[in-house]
Design a protein around this motif. Structure first.
Motif, short mmCIF file in Angstrom:
data_model
loop_
_atom_site.label_atom_id
_atom_site.label_comp_id
_atom_site.label_asym_id
_atom_site.label_seq_id
_atom_site.Cartn_x
_atom_site.Cartn_y
_atom_site.Cartn_z
N LEU A 23 9.17 -100.46 -14.87
CA LEU A 23 9.44 -101.57 -14.15
C LEU A 23 8.34 -102.74 -14.31
CD1 LEU A 23 11.18 -99.80 -11.18
CD2 LEU A 23 12.28 -101.44 -13.23
N SER A 24 8.87 -103.91 -14.34
CA SER A 24 7.75 -104.95 -14.22
C SER A 24 7.98 -105.89 -13.03
CB SER A 24 8.05 -105.83 -15.34
OG SER A 24 9.40 -106.25 -15.63
N LYS A 25 9.08 -105.55 -12.13
CA LYS A 25 9.40 -106.36 -11.12
C LYS A 25 9.49 -105.56 -9.80
CE LYS A 25 11.08 -110.54 -13.06
NZ LYS A 25 12.23 -111.60 -12.95
N SER A 29 6.66 -101.64 -9.37
CA SER A 29 6.45 -102.12 -10.84
C SER A 29 5.19 -100.98 -11.44
CB SER A 29 5.58 -103.59 -10.63
OG SER A 29 6.32 -104.44 -10.21
N ASN A 39 14.56 -105.73 -16.36
CA ASN A 39 13.01 -106.12 -15.82
C ASN A 39 12.10 -104.89 -15.94
OD1 ASN A 39 14.13 -108.46 -14.59
ND2 ASN A 39 14.94 -107.27 -12.95
N CYS A 40 11.94 -104.73 -17.27
CA CYS A 40 11.03 -103.53 -17.72
C CYS A 40 10.28 -104.03 -18.87
CB CYS A 40 11.69 -102.37 -17.62
SG CYS A 40 12.76 -102.27 -19.15
N TRP A 62 1.59 -95.25 -10.98
CA TRP A 62 2.69 -95.85 -10.11
C TRP A 62 2.48 -94.96 -8.98
CZ3 TRP A 62 6.73 -92.75 -9.07
CH2 TRP A 62 7.86 -93.21 -7.99
N LEU A 71 0.02 -107.34 -8.70
CA LEU A 71 1.59 -108.09 -8.27
C LEU A 71 1.33 -109.59 -7.73
CD1 LEU A 71 3.30 -105.26 -6.33
CD2 LEU A 71 3.72 -105.94 -8.82
N TYR A 78 6.08 -109.42 -9.07
CA TYR A 78 6.23 -108.89 -10.30
C TYR A 78 4.69 -108.74 -11.10
CZ TYR A 78 5.46 -113.71 -11.79
OH TYR A 78 4.85 -114.86 -12.05
N PHE A 84 -0.75 -105.81 -17.28
CA PHE A 84 -0.31 -104.52 -17.30
C PHE A 84 -0.85 -103.59 -18.53
CE2 PHE A 84 2.73 -101.38 -19.12
CZ PHE A 84 3.16 -100.67 -17.85
#
Length: 140
Positions: A23-25, A29, A39-40, A62, A71, A78, A84
């Motif tokens: 996940l990016s958002k 995330s 959103n990945c 995570w 973030l 995000y 990342f």
């Protein structure tokens, strides 16, 4: 451990056998996913062993909320793909030579999570039983 390929997900791109998603958002995330969402990020690995190592690494990062420091945005947070990538590659290089111990710890955490879910289910059932015992004596 060689660096994997990390790109933003696009449904038009071809899917490979050794890839997973993150996940990016949102506040989750960095959470590893089996199926893509809009959103990945896509993490493409060369083989199944590399995929397992990186999936475990992302799960650990995570779970410890390591991505929260990256973030941005106040409404829907995000993580930028550059941040990342850099952080994942930095952590992967730090993990070199310790993959076996790390995998064992991840396995233990997953076992504990299964036990935790089981205990939550038992507590929910106990709560429901208490409600039923009292409710059967009341007239509605």
């Amino acid at each position: 451990m060689k660096a994997v390929k990390i790109i933003t997900y696009n449904p038009k791109n071809q899917k490979s056998d050794f890839e997973f998603y993150a996940l990016s958002k949102g506040l989750n995330s960095g959470k590893p996913l089996d199926n893509p969402c809009p959103n990945c990020f896509v993490i493409s690995c060369r083989n199944a062993e590399e995929l397992d190592v990186y999936r475990s690494l992302l799960f650990g990062l995570w779970k410890t909320k390591a991505f929260h420091q990256f973030l941005i945005s106040s409404v829907i947070p995000y993580i930028r793909i550059g941040d990342f990538k850099n952080f994942v590659f930095e952590q992967a290089s730090h993990l070199k030579g310790k993959e076996k111990v790390f995998k064992n710890d991840i396995r233990r955490v997953k076992t504990l999570e299964q036990r935790e879910r089981h205990i939550h289910e038992q507590l929910r059932l106990i709560s429901e039983l208490k409600r039923i015992y009292i409710a059967r004596h009341l007239k509605w």
